[in-house]
Design a protein around this motif. Structure first.
Motif, PDB file in Angstrom:
ATOM      1  N   GLN A 680       0.806  -1.217   0.000  1.00  0.00           N
ATOM      2  CA  GLN A 680       0.000   0.000   0.000  1.00  0.00           C
ATOM      3  C   GLN A 680       0.843   1.275   0.000  1.00  0.00           C
ATOM      4  O   GLN A 680       0.376   2.325  -0.421  1.00  0.00           O
ATOM      5  N   ASP A 681       2.070   1.209   0.489  1.00  0.00           N
ATOM      6  CA  ASP A 681       2.946   2.390   0.487  1.00  0.00           C
ATOM      7  C   ASP A 681       4.384   1.968   0.225  1.00  0.00           C
ATOM      8  O   ASP A 681       5.305   2.461   0.870  1.00  0.00           O
ATOM      9  N   ASP A 720       2.732   1.066  -5.572  1.00  0.00           N
ATOM     10  CA  ASP A 720       1.826   1.429  -4.486  1.00  0.00           C
ATOM     11  C   ASP A 720       0.460   0.843  -4.827  1.00  0.00           C
ATOM     12  O   ASP A 720      -0.214   1.310  -5.752  1.00  0.00           O
ATOM     13  N   SER A 721       0.059  -0.180  -4.114  1.00  0.00           N
ATOM     14  CA  SER A 721      -1.117  -0.953  -4.496  1.00  0.00           C
ATOM     15  C   SER A 721      -2.404  -0.288  -4.030  1.00  0.00           C
ATOM     16  O   SER A 721      -2.401   0.689  -3.276  1.00  0.00           O
ATOM     17  N   LEU A 723      -5.771  -0.223  -1.711  1.00  0.00           N
ATOM     18  CA  LEU A 723      -5.897  -0.463  -0.274  1.00  0.00           C
ATOM     19  C   LEU A 723      -6.620  -1.800  -0.062  1.00  0.00           C
ATOM     20  O   LEU A 723      -7.748  -1.866   0.413  1.00  0.00           O
ATOM     21  N   GLU A 725      -5.743  -6.044   0.995  1.00  0.00           N
ATOM     22  CA  GLU A 725      -4.803  -7.087   1.388  1.00  0.00           C
ATOM     23  C   GLU A 725      -5.122  -8.389   0.652  1.00  0.00           C
ATOM     24  O   GLU A 725      -4.256  -8.995   0.021  1.00  0.00           O
ATOM     25  N   GLN A 749       1.238  -2.804   4.962  1.00  0.00           N
ATOM     26  CA  GLN A 749       1.488  -1.465   5.496  1.00  0.00           C
ATOM     27  C   GLN A 749       1.938  -1.570   6.954  1.00  0.00           C
ATOM     28  O   GLN A 749       2.926  -0.982   7.367  1.00  0.00           O
TER      29      GLN A 749
END
Length: 1009
Positions: A680-681, A720-721, A723, A725, A749
């Motif tokens: 995510q980041d 950066d995917s 949000l 999982e 994250q």
């Protein structure tokens, strides 16, 4: 102030009648006063008189509607565009006189033929013709938008089509008298002019037959126009029709599919098979996808599907030998006896094969998946993306990456869904969210919904809030083809157009096949307990094959005798295959074929791999990674970070976590191993530690040092995917499943968030090799460590992964040095086998002054260490004390992760020199030999296991029996380890920093007492 308040209250009391609910009443009185002041009561006249409003203004306001528009009750030119109610021409032709308007509608337009639009035509004639055209076009648009609501979709006839007023010509101001009057259409529907009768016949045939197309939600005009051109027009029934050979091909596939299901039902009554009975039209539809896709450039189809119909797909579509399937039903295995594994039920297994249509060879791979129905979706998407990457690299060989042509048309992801799962499983929406994102695009996925109109025992009205199970696909503007499963030609046609759409526009498309489930959820289930009416209908319903055969017999395509002969022939073939299945013996497994050739099972306990990199090469990488082009305006803080990294490289000391990671990635891509990292980041890093892309502070242009090492290097991809999982982890698992020679990493994250992907971990990552003979080298990076950040930012649930460890299924590690992190990453691709790696990664240790390594720790002669010595032994200056000799050590503390540095600092502060702190860097596979070698040094010492997690979490319950087994093999005093750490807890961590520090002080004190 009090007096003012009293005066205001008096005013409010005297004018309370003016509150909003009385507005309409007051406005009416005001209008009457304007016309005749004497017409209202005396008190109201006095009130209105004191307002001093002009009478004309009051009358004008009274005529305005509630929102300030004209309150016209009759249709006007201005309002007709919005509600379709057109005014009657001012002077109607004589032929229309006497016609009565439809109730609630304006008077009908003239019944006479529309006059030619010449200069001699009157303005009234022109307006009447324009009204006709506009209303007809609005009727056509209504069918394009809502025609599917009145399509004949349910083979059982239980759910009648929705009756929508917008699909009636009366709604648009026409009457029965207008039905045969020509109307100018300007080529719409392929007609220059046409009557309402002709228009409605085309519209109902196109949108309200056995196929209903939902596509007007698409924003792109080109896509909508293409779909309209593909299905609309007076001649489309003929041009879209199947040839005699095509119809016979559909019939033969239906015979094959139905006869196979009936054969299994007869030979193995009550045995679970999740049969396709009632949905057999899917088989010829899939054949069409392969055939049409192959003609349009597809050379590989990656399939994923749940249980229903899987055996039929394996046999009739994938080409798995029927004798092999019968062998499994008879209790045998289709995996050679020398291959270890738990196996799985028949309707979870995957397969691969090649099919050829019209000299176009298409490779098919059906992905194995568990009973978590839709969880296979992201795995298929990841596999398809990896396979597309092979094609793209090959097609663009020798070109700079910035100039690559990204053609994804050759690999088609095909997902087969159940209706209840498609609507109910959140991972479906997560996958749609990935469709257009960088790093996850697959050029469009084809979705086929087996719409049984039931989910186990749950009716559609209780399993979704939307009209169709496919409505989730509206979020990506995918066209949806709703089709009656008892019309195989319509189903095959829908599959054909959906395939063409995907290949042309590189976007998702959905086929929603309404059918039924002839038996229960499984063949041992009685569905009449919960759906008696539905199953009474099903019992009386002829099969799809029988209905279609009768249709072709009526058309003269085939005779009844020919149909029965084909059924008998295939039954005899199945009988022979059944007998052959008794002696069937698998000769090979396909799990290490293709790109997995050369890889195998681990053959030694050490399994270190060759992970060291020459010192000079590391220095060269460091120079490249810390050099930024002059035209990039770099952030001032990041500039200092890069300068610090360069200094560490040049001096060879003080390498932090992120520097070691970038050196590992650089060495791999330089050696030809692609690296793919998503999270995510992940570009910057959740903790601002990575900075794999340098962002120009003026233009936001990105410079990626790892993509600019040298010409011809392997690809480095950091994303950066979304949000998500579950979907993203499943995608990366699928990618690693298809590409064993790339380092594929997924980063949470915070490690705590990984529990949102627990199904992927349980059903694929930890068990896929044993169940389905599918190796995978995926690496999971899970930030873990107790720094007082609360219950959701501390624990990656190490204990859950350890509980799933068995049979050498995966690796679980908690590294404490940048060097060990460097080596364990490189080890993933520098060994002749692949295993998932679950890696607890640090937060505070990313910048901890003692959590550093030297460049020599990465260079010649170095490797990964599963157990690490006390720094007081190897780096006493860093540890702050000089430890005593082995024979004088009274206690050995065995620990893992960040708590080591807490213990190190606490020991230095206390001045203790007779306690040795040993680090367990790899939990599983358990490093028996390394621990035996180290623990044997301290024969008289007490052994303590110290962890920062609560007692019911972390590593304790896993290491306790393993340590006992290890100590049994040694001649030492300690035979069990003593636990030191936090007490058992329902929550993973304390929410208050003060409580966290108090707990930490307590456990450190006990460990060092």
């Amino acid at each position: 102030m009090a007096d003012d308040a009293g005066g205001l209250n008096q005013v409010f009391a005297e004018t309370s009648f003016l509150y909003g609910a009385n507005a309409a009443f007051i406005e009416e009185l005001h209008a009457r006063w304007a016309d005749d002041p004497a017409s209202v009561p005396v008190e109201w006249r006095a009130f209105f008189d004191q307002l001093r409003d002009q009478a004309d203004v009051v009358r004008q306001n009274a005529r305005a509607g509630a929102w300030g528009r004209s309150a016209a009750t009759e249709p006007t030119e201005a309002t007709a565009v919005f509600d379709g109610r057109w005014p009657e021409p001012a002077s109607a032709p004589a032929s229309a006189k006497g016609a009565k308007p439809t109730a609630g509608k304006p008077a009908a337009a003239p019944a006479a033929a529309a006059p030619a639009l010449t200069s001699a035509a009157s303005a009234v004639d022109v307006r009447a013709a324009a009204h006709d055209s506009i209303r007809a076009l609005m009727l056509i648009r209504a069918y394009r938008i809502r025609g599917h609501l009145q399509a004949n979709l349910d083979p059982l006839g239980i759910e009648p089509p929705v009756q929508n007023a917008e699909l009636t010509f009366e709604h648009w101001g026409f009457s029965a008298a207008d039905i045969d009057r020509p109307i100018y259409l300007d080529g719409v529907l392929g007609l220059e002019t046409g009557t309402l009768r002709e228009v409605l016949e085309i519209l109902r045939r196109t949108y309200c037959g056995n196929l209903g197309i939902q596509y007007m939600h698409i924003a792109e005009p080109e896509e909508k126009a293409w779909l309209q051109q593909r299905v609309e027009g007076p001649d489309k029934l003929q041009t879209n029709a199947f040839t005699r050979e095509g119809k016979l091909a559909i019939l033969n596939k239906l015979i094959e599919a139905e006869t196979f299901e009936r054969f299994l039902h007869r030979r193995f009554p009550g045995t679970k098979r999740f049969g396709l009975d009632g949905g057999e039209a899917m088989v010829p539809a899939l054949e069409q996808v392969i055939k049409r896709g192959g003609a349009l450039g597809v050379d590989e189809v990656v399939l994923g599907m749940a249980h229903r119909g899987r055996l039929n797909v394996l046999a009739a579509v994938m080409g798995k030998p029927y004798r092999a399937i019968f062998h499994e039903f008879q209790g045998g295995s289709t995996v050679p006896g020398d291959i270890e594994g738990s196996g799985d039920v028949k309707y979870h297994m995957g397969a691969s094969s090649d099919r050829t249509f019209d000299n176009n060879k298409v490779h098919l791979s059906l992905t194995a998946n568990p009973s978590h129905l839709e969880i296979v979706n992201p795995v298929v998407l990841g596999k398809a993306r990896a396979k597309q990457a092979f094609d793209i690299r090959e097609a663009n060989s020798g070109k700079p990456e910035a100039e690559w042509a990204l053609d994804r048309s050759h690999v088609l992801p095909l997902l087969i869904h159940g209706d209840a799962a498609f609507a109910g499983q959140g991972v479906v929406a997560e996958c749609f969210a990935l469709m257009g994102l960088k790093g996850y695009r697959t050029g469009g996925t084809l979705h086929f919904v087996i719409n049984n109109q039931i989910g186990f025992t749950t009716s559609p009205r209780n399993s979704r809030s939307s009209p169709y199970p496919s409505d989730v696909a509206l979020m990506v503007q995918a066209p949806i083809f709703h089709v009656n499963g008892d019309d195989p030609e319509a189903v095959v046609f829908a599959a054909k157009v959906a395939t063409e759409y995907r290949q042309r526009f590189n976007k998702d498309a959905v086929v929603d096949m309404f059918c039924y489930r002839r038996f229960g959820h499984n063949e041992g289930d009685d569905p009449t307990f919960t759906q008696p009416i539905m199953y009474a209908r099903i019992k009386a319903q002829p099969s799809t094959r029988e209905i279609y055969a009768q249709r072709l017999i009526a058309e003269g395509v085939v005779t009844a005798a020919e149909v029965e002969a084909e059924v008998a022939r295939f039954e005899a073939f199945l009988d022979a295959e059944f007998d052959a299945g008794k002696a069937f013996k698998a000769d090979k497994a396909d799990w290490l074929d293709g790109r997995w050739q050369g890889l195998g099972l681990p053959d030694s306990d050490e399994r270190r791999g060759e992970t060291a990199v020459p010192l000079t090469q590391l220095q060269a990488y460091g120079q490249r990674l810390t050099t930024v082009p002059n035209d990039i305006e770099i952030h001032k803080t990041l500039k200092r970070v890069l300068e610090g990294r360069r200094e560490a490289i040049e001096t060879g000391e003080g390498l932090d976590w992120a520097t070691a990671e970038s050196l590992a990635f650089a060495s791999l891509v330089d050696e030809g191993f692609p690296v793919r990292l998503s999270g995510q980041d992940s570009v910057r890093g959740t903790f601002s530690q990575r900075h794999s892309a340098i962002i120009d502070q003026t233009t936001e242009a990105r410079y990626v040092p790892l993509s600019n090492l040298r010409e011809g290097q392997a690809q480095f991809e950091v994303i950066d995917s979304a949000l998500s999982e579950e979907a993203v982890l499943g995608f990366e698992y699928g990618y690693a499943l298809a590409d064993p020679n790339s380092l594929v990493l997924w980063e949470a994250q915070f490690g705590d968030f990984v529990n949102g992907a627990q199904v992927v971990i349980d059903q694929f990552i930890s068990s896929g090799e044993r169940k389905w003979l599918r190796m995978c080298g995926l690496t999971m990076l899970l930030p873990h460590g107790y720094e007082g950040q609360g219950p959701e930012h501390s624990s990656a649930r190490l204990e859950r992964f350890l509980q799933a460890c068995a049979e050498d299924n995966m690796q679980v590690a908690n590294c404490t040095t940048p060097a060990n992190y460097f080596h364990i990453l490189r080890r993933q691709v520098h060994r002749p086998f692949r295993k998932p790696l679950i890696l607890m990664t640090p937060k505070s240790l990313l910048r901890h002054k003692k959590a550093v390594s030297s460049l020599a720790d990465l260079a010649e002669g170095s490797s990964f260490h599963r157990v690490l010595h006390d720094d007081a032994q190897t780096r006493p200056a860093l540890a702050g004390i000089r430890i005593r000799g082995d024979k004088d050590i009274r206690r050995v503390i065995l620990c893992s992760g960040k708590v080591y540095y807490d213990l190190l600092d606490a020991r230095e502060k206390a001045g203790v020199d007779d306690i040795y702190i040993l680090r367990l860097e790899q939990f599983y596979p358990w490093p028996m030999k390394s621990l035996m070698s180290e623990l044997a040094r301290f024969p008289g010492a007490e052994l303590v296991w110290c962890q920062e997690e609560p007692k019911n979490m972390g590593g304790w319950t896993f290491v306790d029996p393993w340590l006992e087994l290890t100590l049994e093999k040694l001649d030492v005093k300690a035979k069990r380890a003593r636990y030191v750490g936090r007490q058992a807890s329902a929550s993973t961590a304390a929410g208050l920093m003060s409580r966290h520090l108090k707990e930490l002080e307590s456990l450190l004190g006990e460990a060092l007492a």
